[in-house]
Design a protein around this motif. Structure first.
Motif, short mmCIF file in Angstrom:
data_model
loop_
_atom_site.label_atom_id
_atom_site.label_comp_id
_atom_site.label_asym_id
_atom_site.label_seq_id
_atom_site.Cartn_x
_atom_site.Cartn_y
_atom_site.Cartn_z
N UNK A 31 0.83 -1.19 0.00
CA UNK A 31 0.00 0.00 0.00
C UNK A 31 0.87 1.24 0.00
N UNK A 32 0.34 2.30 -0.58
CA UNK A 32 1.06 3.54 -0.68
C UNK A 32 1.04 4.28 0.65
N UNK A 33 2.22 4.66 1.10
CA UNK A 33 2.31 5.45 2.33
C UNK A 33 1.84 6.87 2.06
N UNK A 34 1.35 7.52 3.10
CA UNK A 34 0.95 8.92 2.92
C UNK A 34 2.21 9.76 2.70
N UNK A 35 2.09 10.91 2.02
CA UNK A 35 3.28 11.69 1.67
C UNK A 35 4.20 12.04 2.84
N UNK A 40 11.90 10.40 0.11
CA UNK A 40 12.37 10.29 -1.26
C UNK A 40 13.74 10.93 -1.42
N UNK A 41 14.45 10.47 -2.44
CA UNK A 41 15.76 11.02 -2.77
C UNK A 41 15.75 11.48 -4.21
N UNK A 42 16.25 12.69 -4.47
CA UNK A 42 16.34 13.23 -5.82
C UNK A 42 17.79 13.14 -6.28
N UNK A 100 12.36 18.94 -5.95
CA UNK A 100 12.39 18.94 -4.48
C UNK A 100 11.34 19.91 -3.94
N UNK A 101 11.24 21.10 -4.55
CA UNK A 101 10.25 22.08 -4.10
C UNK A 101 8.83 21.57 -4.33
N UNK A 102 8.58 20.97 -5.49
CA UNK A 102 7.24 20.44 -5.82
C UNK A 102 6.85 19.35 -4.83
N UNK A 106 3.88 19.08 -1.86
CA UNK A 106 2.91 17.99 -1.83
C UNK A 106 2.96 17.23 -0.50
N UNK A 107 3.93 17.56 0.37
CA UNK A 107 4.00 16.95 1.69
C UNK A 107 5.02 15.83 1.83
N UNK A 108 5.83 15.58 0.81
CA UNK A 108 6.83 14.51 0.87
C UNK A 108 8.09 15.00 1.56
N UNK A 109 8.81 14.08 2.20
CA UNK A 109 10.13 14.35 2.74
C UNK A 109 11.13 14.02 1.63
N UNK A 110 11.86 15.03 1.16
CA UNK A 110 12.75 14.85 0.02
C UNK A 110 14.15 15.29 0.38
#
Length: 115
Positions: A31-35, A40-42, A100-102, A106-110
């Motif tokens: 299942x997809x985790x919430x943002x 994530x890594x860029x 990274x800004x986008x 959206x609420x992700x840890x990047x």
């Protein structure tokens, strides 16, 4: 020259059984985790792509459909092409800072990885 020993993955995901009562066990759908729980890594990359520069987003935990939806969002916001492969999002061009800004909006840890 030694022969390579074949493993189960070399059979293409098939399982053979002579047991008449064998039942195939379905793999659990991830299942997809919430943002806010995603980390994530860029990355920046140009290896194996004929010198073309791409931004690779790694670390997404979730379904293939949700990964493609996120990839589409990034492609539209950056105005470029891209794809998904091996649970990674590949965006054409070096758009790490913008991505990274986008993703943060959206609420992700990047995390921006690399030079």
């Amino acid at each position: 020259m030694a022969k390579k020993k074949l493993g189960l993955e070399d059979l293409g995901g098939f399982v053979f059984s002579t047991n008449d009562d064998f039942e195939l066990e379905n793999e659990a759908v991830e299942e997809t985790l919430i943002p806010k729980d995603q980390y994530l890594e860029a990355h920046f990359s140009n290896k194996g792509r004929g010198g073309k520069v791409v931004t690779v987003i790694k670390g997404f935990v979730g379904t293939e459909d949700d990964l493609k939806t996120l990839a589409k969002l990034l492609k539209v916001k950056c105005g470029v092409g891209g794809s998904t492969k091996d649970n990674e999002i590949i965006i054409q061009g070096n758009y790490r800072d913008k991505i990274v800004q986008i993703l943060q909006k959206e609420g992700y840890n990047v995390k921006r990885v690399g030079g």
